[in-house]
Design an enzyme around this catalytic site. Sequence first.
Site, mmCIF file in Angstrom:
data_model
loop_
_atom_site.group_PDB
_atom_site.id
_atom_site.type_symbol
_atom_site.label_atom_id
_atom_site.label_comp_id
_atom_site.label_asym_id
_atom_site.label_seq_id
_atom_site.Cartn_x
_atom_site.Cartn_y
_atom_site.Cartn_z
ATOM 1 N N ASP A 211 56.836 -43.390 7.238
ATOM 2 C CA ASP A 211 55.852 -43.766 8.256
ATOM 3 C C ASP A 211 55.179 -45.068 7.832
ATOM 4 O OD1 ASP A 211 54.270 -43.681 10.483
ATOM 5 O OD2 ASP A 211 53.087 -41.938 9.887
ATOM 6 N N LYS A 212 54.378 -45.587 8.777
ATOM 7 C CA LYS A 212 53.600 -46.816 8.546
ATOM 8 C C LYS A 212 52.163 -46.530 8.952
ATOM 9 C CE LYS A 212 52.549 -49.257 11.761
ATOM 10 N NZ LYS A 212 51.559 -49.991 12.612
ATOM 11 N N HIS A 213 51.226 -47.155 8.264
ATOM 12 C CA HIS A 213 49.833 -47.089 8.734
ATOM 13 C C HIS A 213 49.263 -48.501 8.767
ATOM 14 C CE1 HIS A 213 45.804 -45.622 9.431
ATOM 15 N NE2 HIS A 213 45.406 -46.545 8.575
ATOM 16 N N SER A 214 48.575 -48.814 9.865
ATOM 17 C CA SER A 214 47.900 -50.111 9.952
ATOM 18 C C SER A 214 46.398 -49.879 9.900
ATOM 19 C CB SER A 214 48.275 -50.785 11.276
ATOM 20 O OG SER A 214 47.290 -51.737 11.629
ATOM 21 N N THR B 103 47.131 -46.755 18.739
ATOM 22 C CA THR B 103 48.486 -46.457 19.232
ATOM 23 C C THR B 103 48.466 -45.328 20.265
ATOM 24 O OG1 THR B 103 49.445 -47.222 17.174
ATOM 25 C CG2 THR B 103 50.787 -45.706 18.460
ATOM 26 N N ARG C 69 30.484 -39.216 8.643
ATOM 27 C CA ARG C 69 30.399 -40.600 8.131
ATOM 28 C C ARG C 69 30.056 -41.566 9.253
ATOM 29 N NH1 ARG C 69 36.070 -41.667 6.326
ATOM 30 N NH2 ARG C 69 35.309 -43.750 5.919
ATOM 31 N N SER D 254 40.570 -40.575 3.741
ATOM 32 C CA SER D 254 40.675 -40.252 5.162
ATOM 33 C C SER D 254 42.052 -40.631 5.713
ATOM 34 C CB SER D 254 39.561 -41.004 5.911
ATOM 35 O OG SER D 254 39.729 -40.910 7.293
ATOM 36 N N LYS E 85 45.660 -37.646 6.203
ATOM 37 C CA LYS E 85 46.390 -37.387 7.455
ATOM 38 C C LYS E 85 47.849 -37.795 7.329
ATOM 39 C CE LYS E 85 43.053 -39.689 9.319
ATOM 40 N NZ LYS E 85 41.933 -40.332 9.944
ATOM 41 N N LYS E 86 48.091 -38.940 6.713
ATOM 42 C CA LYS E 86 49.477 -39.417 6.590
ATOM 43 C C LYS E 86 50.290 -38.481 5.685
ATOM 44 C CE LYS E 86 49.670 -42.846 9.335
ATOM 45 N NZ LYS E 86 50.620 -42.870 10.452
HETATM 46 N N1 URA Z 1 40.838 -44.861 9.663
HETATM 47 C C1 URA Z 1 40.724 -43.589 9.250
HETATM 48 O O1 URA Z 1 41.509 -42.727 9.622
HETATM 49 N N2 URA Z 1 39.705 -43.271 8.425
HETATM 50 C C2 URA Z 1 38.814 -44.175 7.975
HETATM 51 O O2 URA Z 1 37.943 -43.829 7.215
HETATM 52 C C3 URA Z 1 38.943 -45.517 8.419
HETATM 53 C C4 URA Z 1 39.975 -45.826 9.253
#
Ligand code: URA
Length: 435
Positions: A79-82, A119, A167, A182, A186-187
């Site tokens: 996967d990719k995260h931006s 997305t 937060r 965070s 999830k990833k």
């Molecule tokens: N995206 C997230 O999922 N968590 C954060 O804390 C900041 C950006």
Amino acid sequence: MLPAEIIALKRDGRPLPPEAIAAFVQGLVDDSFSEGQVAALAMAIYLNGMSAEERVSLTTAMRDSGTVLEWDLPGPVIDKHSTGGVGDNVSLILAPALAACGAFVPMISGRGLGHTGGTLDKFDAIPGYRTSPDLDLLRRVTADIGCAIIGQTADVAPADKRLYAIRDVTGTVESVDLITASILSKKLAAGLDALVLDVKLGSGAFMKSLDEARVLAQALVQVANDAGCRTSALLTDMNEPLASAAGNALEVRNAIDLLTGSEIDSRLWDVTIALGGEALAAAGLKANAEEGASAMADALQSGRAAEIFGRMVAALGGPADILSRPQFHLPEAPVIEEIYHGDEGFIEAMDTRAIGIAVIGLGGGRRKASDKVDYRVGFDWISATGRHVDREVPIARVHAASPEAATLARRAFIDAVTVSQTPAEERPLVLERIG
Ligand code: URA
């Protein structure tokens, strides 16, 4: 340990042992930490920071707070995260292209955050597409087609859901430790073998400077690798929108144009290929990032990525002919107007955050969580920096729900663009690799 003892440890700048972090994450899920106690600990972490070991403990405990997917597939799960930007529709192109190269991509995505697009909001612009299927459908579509782009379900990292909400209203979002836990909780819950991170910097990113972006990238790469997921990061430029479109349906259309080869934004192409190359190398599908990048280019040019995108959209409830008839399915705004700058010269700079905010002003994003998004609106034909513009060459087009909204957005776009008499020096698109 009692919540108050855990908070006092971090308040005094001492490291939290793994059992204290486990108790905190458990308290997030079962409410045995009150909102005030969660906020106090988040602020103590914000102020006093965490060691690498604490970050890994927090990330893995949050990952394990819900379902962690397991896969038995004939290829690696990647996967990719931006970290977020404007006109950033890379995921729509990257996920099917990686799948065309033999990877499996269960992409759990988010909605727009601040001035950046999300997305998930882009896919919500496609009629019928289910962005919140259950995990079984995610598993099935990923296995059958190679990729599935969906939103976070209640089962994935529930500790992050509560912590993030607290937060958000207690001034503790901007902590590298908490952002890292965070994003990665999830990833990593998606059961990945490899991950590539696109850490953006510039006027349209959360990280404005190279130093800030590097610190976040290093934290993310270290924690993800320590948690067992092969990960690297590219630091990429976000001083102008990546695609020539910003706005949900417009970005879907722009991605389809690239996938089908009918119109290709070169910056978007280059970043997508670079990230894909990294991911294919990290997953062991290619010997190195260069070979990975050329496999990505081939997947796109051959039409295999487009075909997978079309099948994914149909499998998740969208129209089966989205590729051949996007204009028939994607919603269109009633007012579409060209924007001219007024000054003749070269586009020197863009306040990309202001462009993202103008999209929200049009209704294409949220001011508060409960806002309804107008998927039709935004900008397209966005000129790249360095381009020569005059009274005949528009800097963009605005898509709006009303003439009044178009006028406001046109003004905001013009104000966001600086035109000068000499062409600006070209900026590198990929500034650094961390990993
Ligand atoms: N995206 C997230 O999922 N968590 C954060 O804390 C900041 C950006």
